[in-house]
Design a protein around this motif. Sequence first.
Motif, PDB file in Angstrom:
ATOM      1  N   ILE A  18       0.843  -1.214   0.000  1.00 25.03           N
ATOM      2  CA  ILE A  18       0.000   0.000   0.000  1.00 25.03           C
ATOM      3  C   ILE A  18       0.873   1.256   0.000  1.00 25.03           C
ATOM      4  O   ILE A  18       0.622   2.204  -0.745  1.00 25.03           O
ATOM      5  CB  ILE A  18      -0.932  -0.003   1.235  1.00 25.03           C
ATOM      6  CG1 ILE A  18      -2.033  -1.055   1.044  1.00 25.03           C
ATOM      7  CG2 ILE A  18      -1.561   1.360   1.474  1.00 25.03           C
ATOM      8  CD1 ILE A  18      -2.888  -1.279   2.263  1.00 25.03           C
ATOM      9  N   VAL A  19       1.924   1.233   0.831  1.00 17.95           N
ATOM     10  CA  VAL A  19       2.810   2.407   0.914  1.00 17.95           C
ATOM     11  C   VAL A  19       3.532   2.603  -0.425  1.00 17.95           C
ATOM     12  O   VAL A  19       3.681   3.726  -0.907  1.00 17.95           O
ATOM     13  CB  VAL A  19       3.820   2.254   2.073  1.00 17.95           C
ATOM     14  CG1 VAL A  19       4.883   3.351   2.017  1.00 17.95           C
ATOM     15  CG2 VAL A  19       3.101   2.313   3.418  1.00 17.95           C
ATOM     16  N   ASN A  20       3.937   1.471  -1.039  1.00 18.21           N
ATOM     17  CA  ASN A  20       4.608   1.566  -2.338  1.00 18.21           C
ATOM     18  C   ASN A  20       3.690   2.228  -3.374  1.00 18.21           C
ATOM     19  O   ASN A  20       4.094   3.090  -4.146  1.00 18.21           O
ATOM     20  CB  ASN A  20       4.996   0.150  -2.792  1.00 18.21           C
ATOM     21  CG  ASN A  20       5.818   0.201  -4.074  1.00 18.21           C
ATOM     22  OD1 ASN A  20       6.527   1.159  -4.322  1.00 18.21           O
ATOM     23  ND2 ASN A  20       5.713  -0.823  -4.889  1.00 18.21           N
ATOM     24  N   ARG A  21       2.403   1.838  -3.313  1.00 17.59           N
ATOM     25  CA  ARG A  21       1.443   2.422  -4.258  1.00 17.59           C
ATOM     26  C   ARG A  21       1.300   3.930  -4.017  1.00 17.59           C
ATOM     27  O   ARG A  21       1.225   4.717  -4.953  1.00 17.59           O
ATOM     28  CB  ARG A  21       0.083   1.731  -4.081  1.00 17.59           C
ATOM     29  CG  ARG A  21      -0.972   2.287  -5.003  1.00 17.59           C
ATOM     30  CD  ARG A  21      -2.330   1.659  -4.767  1.00 17.59           C
ATOM     31  NE  ARG A  21      -3.367   2.369  -5.478  1.00 17.59           N
ATOM     32  CZ  ARG A  21      -4.667   2.115  -5.359  1.00 17.59           C
ATOM     33  NH1 ARG A  21      -5.083   1.153  -4.546  1.00 17.59           N
ATOM     34  NH2 ARG A  21      -5.551   2.811  -6.032  1.00 17.59           N
ATOM     35  N   LEU A  22       1.320   4.300  -2.744  1.00 14.91           N
ATOM     36  CA  LEU A  22       1.185   5.734  -2.414  1.00 14.91           C
ATOM     37  C   LEU A  22       2.418   6.510  -2.896  1.00 14.91           C
ATOM     38  O   LEU A  22       2.296   7.629  -3.406  1.00 14.91           O
ATOM     39  CB  LEU A  22       1.003   5.915  -0.895  1.00 14.91           C
ATOM     40  CG  LEU A  22       0.914   7.375  -0.415  1.00 14.91           C
ATOM     41  CD1 LEU A  22      -0.234   8.107  -1.082  1.00 14.91           C
ATOM     42  CD2 LEU A  22       0.735   7.436   1.105  1.00 14.91           C
ATOM     43  N   GLU A  23       3.605   5.893  -2.730  1.00 16.20           N
ATOM     44  CA  GLU A  23       4.832   6.578  -3.198  1.00 16.20           C
ATOM     45  C   GLU A  23       4.742   6.894  -4.690  1.00 16.20           C
ATOM     46  O   GLU A  23       5.043   8.001  -5.126  1.00 16.20           O
ATOM     47  CB  GLU A  23       6.060   5.694  -2.931  1.00 16.20           C
ATOM     48  CG  GLU A  23       6.457   5.645  -1.468  1.00 16.20           C
ATOM     49  CD  GLU A  23       7.475   4.544  -1.164  1.00 16.20           C
ATOM     50  OE1 GLU A  23       7.840   4.395   0.004  1.00 16.20           O
ATOM     51  OE2 GLU A  23       7.883   3.819  -2.109  1.00 16.20           O
ATOM     52  N   ILE A  24       4.294   5.856  -5.452  1.00 19.92           N
ATOM     53  CA  ILE A  24       4.187   6.058  -6.916  1.00 19.92           C
ATOM     54  C   ILE A  24       3.170   7.155  -7.216  1.00 19.92           C
ATOM     55  O   ILE A  24       3.413   8.054  -8.017  1.00 19.92           O
ATOM     56  CB  ILE A  24       3.781   4.731  -7.606  1.00 19.92           C
ATOM     57  CG1 ILE A  24       4.893   3.685  -7.426  1.00 19.92           C
ATOM     58  CG2 ILE A  24       3.484   4.948  -9.077  1.00 19.92           C
ATOM     59  CD1 ILE A  24       4.441   2.279  -7.633  1.00 19.92           C
ATOM     60  N   ALA A  25       2.005   7.071  -6.535  1.00 20.77           N
ATOM     61  CA  ALA A  25       0.932   8.056  -6.799  1.00 20.77           C
ATOM     62  C   ALA A  25       1.397   9.470  -6.462  1.00 20.77           C
ATOM     63  O   ALA A  25       1.118  10.418  -7.201  1.00 20.77           O
ATOM     64  CB  ALA A  25      -0.308   7.701  -5.984  1.00 20.77           C
ATOM     65  N   ALA A  26       2.131   9.599  -5.335  1.00 21.70           N
ATOM     66  CA  ALA A  26       2.595  10.931  -4.918  1.00 21.70           C
ATOM     67  C   ALA A  26       3.608  11.475  -5.917  1.00 21.70           C
ATOM     68  O   ALA A  26       3.575  12.662  -6.275  1.00 21.70           O
ATOM     69  CB  ALA A  26       3.209  10.852  -3.530  1.00 21.70           C
ATOM     70  N   LYS A  27       4.475  10.586  -6.383  1.00 19.12           N
ATOM     71  CA  LYS A  27       5.498  11.008  -7.348  1.00 19.12           C
ATOM     72  C   LYS A  27       4.840  11.495  -8.633  1.00 19.12           C
ATOM     73  O   LYS A  27       5.195  12.548  -9.186  1.00 19.12           O
ATOM     74  CB  LYS A  27       6.408   9.798  -7.642  1.00 19.12           C
ATOM     75  CG  LYS A  27       7.795  10.190  -8.108  1.00 19.12           C
ATOM     76  CD  LYS A  27       8.677   8.958  -8.165  1.00 19.12           C
ATOM     77  CE  LYS A  27      10.013   9.281  -8.796  1.00 19.12           C
ATOM     78  NZ  LYS A  27      10.815   8.102  -9.012  1.00 19.12           N
ATOM     79  N   GLN A  28       3.847  10.713  -9.101  1.00 18.41           N
ATOM     80  CA  GLN A  28       3.159  11.094 -10.348  1.00 18.41           C
ATOM     81  C   GLN A  28       2.390  12.406 -10.161  1.00 18.41           C
ATOM     82  O   GLN A  28       2.357  13.257 -11.054  1.00 18.41           O
ATOM     83  CB  GLN A  28       2.174   9.994 -10.792  1.00 18.41           C
ATOM     84  CG  GLN A  28       2.804   8.664 -11.133  1.00 18.41           C
ATOM     85  CD  GLN A  28       3.805   8.754 -12.281  1.00 18.41           C
ATOM     86  OE1 GLN A  28       3.972   9.800 -12.881  1.00 18.41           O
ATOM     87  NE2 GLN A  28       4.515   7.672 -12.546  1.00 18.41           N
ATOM     88  N   ALA A  29       1.766  12.570  -8.990  1.00 20.79           N
ATOM     89  CA  ALA A  29       0.987  13.802  -8.746  1.00 20.79           C
ATOM     90  C   ALA A  29       1.904  15.024  -8.739  1.00 20.79           C
ATOM     91  O   ALA A  29       1.589  16.065  -9.312  1.00 20.79           O
ATOM     92  CB  ALA A  29       0.234  13.704  -7.431  1.00 20.79           C
ATOM     93  N   ALA A  30       3.076  14.868  -8.079  1.00 26.23           N
ATOM     94  CA  ALA A  30       4.015  15.997  -8.035  1.00 26.23           C
ATOM     95  C   ALA A  30       4.507  16.333  -9.447  1.00 26.23           C
ATOM     96  O   ALA A  30       4.605  17.508  -9.824  1.00 26.23           O
ATOM     97  CB  ALA A  30       5.200  15.650  -7.138  1.00 26.23           C
ATOM     98  N   ALA A  31       4.770  15.272 -10.238  1.00 25.45           N
ATOM     99  CA  ALA A  31       5.244  15.510 -11.619  1.00 25.45           C
ATOM    100  C   ALA A  31       4.152  16.191 -12.434  1.00 25.45           C
ATOM    101  O   ALA A  31       4.403  17.152 -13.167  1.00 25.45           O
ATOM    102  CB  ALA A  31       5.632  14.180 -12.265  1.00 25.45           C
ATOM    103  N   ALA A  32       2.907  15.703 -12.302  1.00 26.37           N
ATOM    104  CA  ALA A  32       1.795  16.292 -13.073  1.00 26.37           C
ATOM    105  C   ALA A  32       1.580  17.747 -12.671  1.00 26.37           C
ATOM    106  O   ALA A  32       1.288  18.603 -13.514  1.00 26.37           O
ATOM    107  CB  ALA A  32       0.521  15.489 -12.831  1.00 26.37           C
TER     108      ALA A  32
END
Length: 1745
Positions: free
Chosen positions: A489-503
């Motif tokens: 779950i934490v790994n999924r959040l890391e990816i989502a946060a990274k993508q959100a910051a990039a977007a």
Amino acid sequence: QSSLSTILQQQFNRTGKVEHGSVALPAVMRSGSSGPETFNIGIMPSPQQQVTIGQMHRGHMPPLTSAQQALMGTINTSMHAVQQAQADLSEVDNLPPLGQDMASRVWVQNKVDESKHEIHSQVDAITAGTASVVNLTAGDPVDTDYTAVGCAITTISSNLTEMSKGVKLLAALMDDEVGSGEDLLKAARTLASAVSDLLKAVQPTSGEPRQTVLTAAGSIGQASGELLRQIGENETDERFQDVLMSLAKAVANAAAMLVLKAKNVAQVAEDTVLQNRVIAAATQCALSTSQLVACAKVVSPTISSPVCQEQLIEAGKLVDRSVENCVRACQAATDDTELLKQVGAAASIVSQALNDLLQHVRQFASRGEPIGRYDQATDTIMCVTESIFSSMGDAGEMVRQARVLAQATSDLVNAMRSDAEAEIDMDNSKKLLAAAKLLADSTARMVEAAKGAAANPENEDQQQRLREAAEGLRVATNAAAQNAIKKKIVNRLEIAAKQAAAAATQTIAASQNAAVSNKNTAAHQQLVQSCKNVADHIPQLVQGVRGSQAQAEDLSAQLALINSSQNFLQPGSKMVASAKAAVPTVTDQAAAMQLSQCAKNLATSLAELRTASQKAHEACGPMEIDSALNTVQTLKNELQDAKMAAVDGQLKPLPGETLEKCAQDLGSTSKAVGSSMAQLLTLQHYTGVAARETAQALKTLAQAARGVAASTTDPVAAHAMLDSARDVMEGSAMLIQEAKQALAAPGDADSQQRLAQVAKAVSHSLNNCVNCLPGQKDVDVALKSIGESSKKLLVDLLPPSSKSFQEAQSELNQAAADLNQSAGEVVHATRGQSGELAAASGKFSDDFDEFLDAGIEMAGQAQTKEDQIQVIGNLKSISMASSKLLLAAKSLSVDPGAPNAKNLLAAAARAVTESINQLITLCTQQAPGQKECDNALRELETVKGMLDNPNEPVSDLSYFDCIEGVMENSKVLGESMAGISQNAKTGDLLASHTHDAITEAAQLMKEAVDDIMVTLNEAASEVGMVGGMVDSIAEAMSKLDEGTPADPKGTFVDYQTTVVKYSKAIAVTAQEMMTKSVTNPEELGGLASQMTNDYGHLALQGRMAAATAEPEEIGFQIKTRVQELGHGCIFLVQKAGALQICPTDSYTKRELIECARAVTEKVSLVLSALQAGNKGTQACITAASAVSGIIADLDTTIMFATAGTLNAENNESFADHRENILKTAKALVEDTKLLVSGAASSQDKLAQAAQSSANTITQLAEVVKLGAASLGSDDPETQVVLINAIKDVAKALSDLIGATKGAASKPADDPSMYQLKGAAKVMVTNVTSLLKTVKAVEDEATRGTRALEATIEYIKQELTVFQSNEVPEKTSSPEESIRMTKGITMATAKAVAAGNSCRQEDVIATANLSRKAVADMLTACKQASYHQEVSEEVRERALRFGTECTLGYLELLEHVLLILQKPTPELKHQLSAFSKRVAGAVTELIQSAEAMKGTEWVDPEDPTVIAETELLGAAASIEAAAKKLEQLKPRAKPKQADETLDFEEQILEAAKSIAAATSALVKSASAAQRELVAQGKVGAIPANAADDGQWSQGLISAARMVAAATSNLCEAANASVQGHASEEKLISSAKQVAASTAQLLVACKVKADHDSEAMRRLQVLAAGNAVKRASDNLVRAAQKAAFGKAEDDDVVVKTKFVGGIAQIIAAQEEMLKKERELEEARKKLAQIRQQQYKFLPTELREDEG
């Protein structure tokens, strides 16, 4: 190892040129004169990069489409951006010196992480954009989506610009371990250079082969990979990239095989068409494959980015499509099964290779993680236990499921045991083994229960036992696999946060790029604000991701990530909303597309982030208190570290930190810490959240405390600040620990008591921390000093005073003034720097000390003990108030944003002033009046400070209460000031030297009060407070009763004219209020204010009209009707106020509409009373209005004729109209005679003559227009000659009617009679000229001569007007005057040419051009001369040369006339001398205009470039209006009113057709503009040539006018259908559309080729007479309806008003009212027309009426 590759290049541009020449050119080698020479070998200089932007030779290429032109523009802009980025990347950023304490190191690390993240996301976007360019430019240029290409290029350049900033910062921060900053800059410059190459290769004009684009794209991929390696952010799995490239090459190899097989098919195909299709399909297949390989190269370094994966998948789809097309082409070309089988097999190999590639990419998209053993076993256990629960009752099924369950748990236990053995950490190993044992025990219990259920299938208890065992197993599984699940779950959040910051980073870049072309300031500002908010949140999100990845097992790091993710959602969503709102207002399509795509991507990323953070919060939430504790401990260590750095003198502020900012942050955060701790103490279920918030607030507090310590220059203060902040952290850690224990033992009294004690200690530390702020200590010292001084008041016996009463009183007054001023300074200092408050509080305590001594001295003067006690009591009050003031100031300076703090400070300052006043009053009771003046002065001093900061609240009153209060008090103030001035003079006759000063002060005061009343009335009207307006109207009405005014200066006719003007203005405003009540109620205030002003003027003039009217009854009637109108205006104004306060109240709306109708009726009664007083002059006013409408209409017709669009409705000839024109013209001559004689006879006869002449000129204008149309649009010049002739007659008649009105009832020797005779003479001349023109029109031999004669006469009349002393109604700029001389120059050239050629067509054209050129020049010259800044001398000079120029031009025209009659070479030779005289006068005129400019003048910007944008904007605006009309439906009405309902349908249909026609017209105009740019007739790049600028500006203004007129028409149609507006408004709107359309046609025609395609379309559309006809239809429908309405009204009026002659007059007036209002509107329009078409859009909005 060498490899071969074949490049297949498709050619789309197959045009070529034949070149002649010999190819056999033999080489000739000769030795030099001195024998053979040596030669050197050297090195070529390195290539110099240079970007040349401009027009290339396009002889070998088809012309660019508009989309390609737009792309060229985008590429040019991007090129500049890339060059700028390259220049920026030459050096690193300069950073201030940084400290070495923990906080500084953390700051550097965070900045490095943020920069790396941003650079990575920008490189992702650059590679994705590059891949997109490769994919989009693959096919035939005809099918390319150039806007999407532009969007991709914009994405690349805007990200490169942003990336260069990040790279510079990172290079400055980078450590030598990773690689030096210089290497990083070099890698970034290489990437910029590669982007530059790509931009050059994809220019539509470049003509580069396709391979150049692919090579440039590949270079970008390599450079991106290198840059990411430099910052240590390259993709970790390099093997993945290698596999990716090998799979892409496999697709290419398979495709090559397919191409060979297709080639075999092509060889056997017999049909050449089919053969060619196969070859083309095979070529396309090869191309799309090479493209896929290129795309893979580009995105391989950034394949982790979803946008890059998307581009690769897109390239794969293109290959798939081309393979299908190839197979289809082969199947159609041959029936050879063997060949087709080979093609099919080859195609399936390509498809398989492609699938492998895409599967590889998708696997990475799911992060390349195989589904873990834990996941699979856990999922199976969860599913199977569900099946067991649902199978209750079916023992056999339950047992079957139990077997599956046993197998799955066995797998999970084995996996956990093997993990435990491999685990290095013994604690973790033990945990895993314990969990595995728990799971094994549960599995054993479940197996036992399953056996029992199998043995007794019917026993329900056994089944229940199995169910319970399965439930226990489920719980054990969750506990055992919890860590694994949580990690996922934490790994999924890391990816989502990274993508959100990039977007988000991408959206910010897109927003900045779109800023230049965003035309809506409000939308842009909103977007900028939301970008700033998001930019503030991105660092926390990036730090959260980095922290969680670096410390995978650290709970604090995971919670920090969850918190930063949740905090990011709201600002992120706001930015999505404001970006979407801004997209429609961005005019650059590529930039708009980029912004739209980025907003969409951000919205998707935020949705994923929201889901992932919620799941993570559920998994990690319970640990929040522990995490908060860890955070606080870390902060304590950081502060300890900072203290050590401070002791060594090494503590430095971080970049961006200042003392003021940190002090303010500390003050405001201290309150946040306090409130979150209070929540901690409640020990509720949200204690975890409270602990988290406390930790967050403490983090900000610690940063601020460190910042204050680092920024202050006082080492002692710095150490104290850090120590107290560390105490806060220590206490907070204890508090959170105690809260955790208290939560574990809810009822424990001891732990509750400990918690309270710790909280008190923390609160104390927090106060100490705040008191360490600069300025705070000084306030404490001042407070202490006041306390010490006040002890003097505690003694029982005061020493007797040693001074006289006067001395003591004077000293007290001075000390009081000083203390009062110091109090004001303390208030002021709270808004300034911290040092200011320290100084102000010190001064305040000193002044207090002095004041106290003076007060004690005064108390010693007291006669009795009671008086003394009273004085001492007052001094104690002042001491108390002073302490409160300092405390309030201290509190506000700590946290300026605290609620109500400013109010408390203002109240404390007032309390100081009041308590001083009380003391002074007590001490100075002997001098009457003095104390009141002193008190007032002190209060005014306090109030003045409040006015310096008007945005700070000082009371709880509402806006309305405040306005009412000010208005009431202003009146009282005015009266009081008059009283002061009066009493001051009578009171002390000896002090007469002060009287003048008092009088002057009183006068100034009066003016100030009057001024504030006007401002308040305006403010009040805006918010619906109309009391002041009602009073004004009532006051104006009461003045009407004041009897006969002394000696009126004018006659009844003068007053009648102005009363009519103001009455009609009131009627128009009432009409407007009806409309606005429905559409914009907020505008009613301004209209009500306008009506109040107009009524004030009306009442004043009405009183004079009543006084001069004869007989007296008429005067009485005028007065009473003006008063009745006043009552109507009051009701209407009150309703407007009520509706503004509650805009949605439909009842008030209905009432307002009724009141407005009543006002309109009462206006008509006023007008009828005036008419009764002077029927003849009133008829003259009406007739003059009608004629001005005709003149405006003729102007429009001239524009249609000039544009070549004035055609007859059917095939009629001029002969059909000639007799009718001559007959009507003769009738007009008779009317003229009656009009002239009417001036000396009765009012009735004058009225008859005026009405008759107006009717006749209307008929004459119509028949002349029909005659002109019958001449046909192929002879526009003759049409214009004819219409000009009738226009001259109409103008002469207008002047004659004016002169008649002025001369009415005057004696024969009055000067006005001479004016009348002159006007009559001009009228006869012009009618004669018209008759001659009509006769000559069909005679080709003489019509030019006739036109020239008419023009000469016209110019003479215009010159007479120019030379008169009449001041023009408006002024214009000298620039305008200079611009108009250009027309004279052109006309002079034309006249000389006509004189030489003697062709009648040339002469006619000269005649028409001369008219306009001279009239425009004279108007502009006179208007510029009368500008208020022009001196008398310059004015006279300009007027003199205006006359000189006109006289010279007249001589030239008369000479041309002479040549036409006797064409000899000698006479023609003299033409140049005449033209030189004109040129000389023009030069002088220009010089005098230059003299008007003065020194401050600047040229306006050249407007050429904005023409097309504006035209498209106008078209969009018209389309929006048309859509609005589409939605309209007529309102429901009672059954009997069918005809009117039909009229409303007509209105909507006509309005819709006008909107559609004008929309199409403006789009065509835009095409014409583009065509002219392409032909080179108008510069594509802003030219300095005035004519191009003027032309495009004219086109813009005309297009804007069409758009505005259509919009007005739609509003009028809407209002009319809903019953809120008159048909008149509709008619005038439709006519405005027709006029502006004609203007647009003229503007387009100025430069266009007559045979141009766009021009033909324009003519077909515009005056394929679509717009004109639609407008005419609407006018006819509206007039018909208005006529029908008048008849209906007539019936109603008669039934209501039976009896009395006055009522009959009123009823007739009501019938005519609408028509008269229309005439007035026409007159107003005519005035606008005269100034029209000056090529300046602002002037189009000027309203002369």
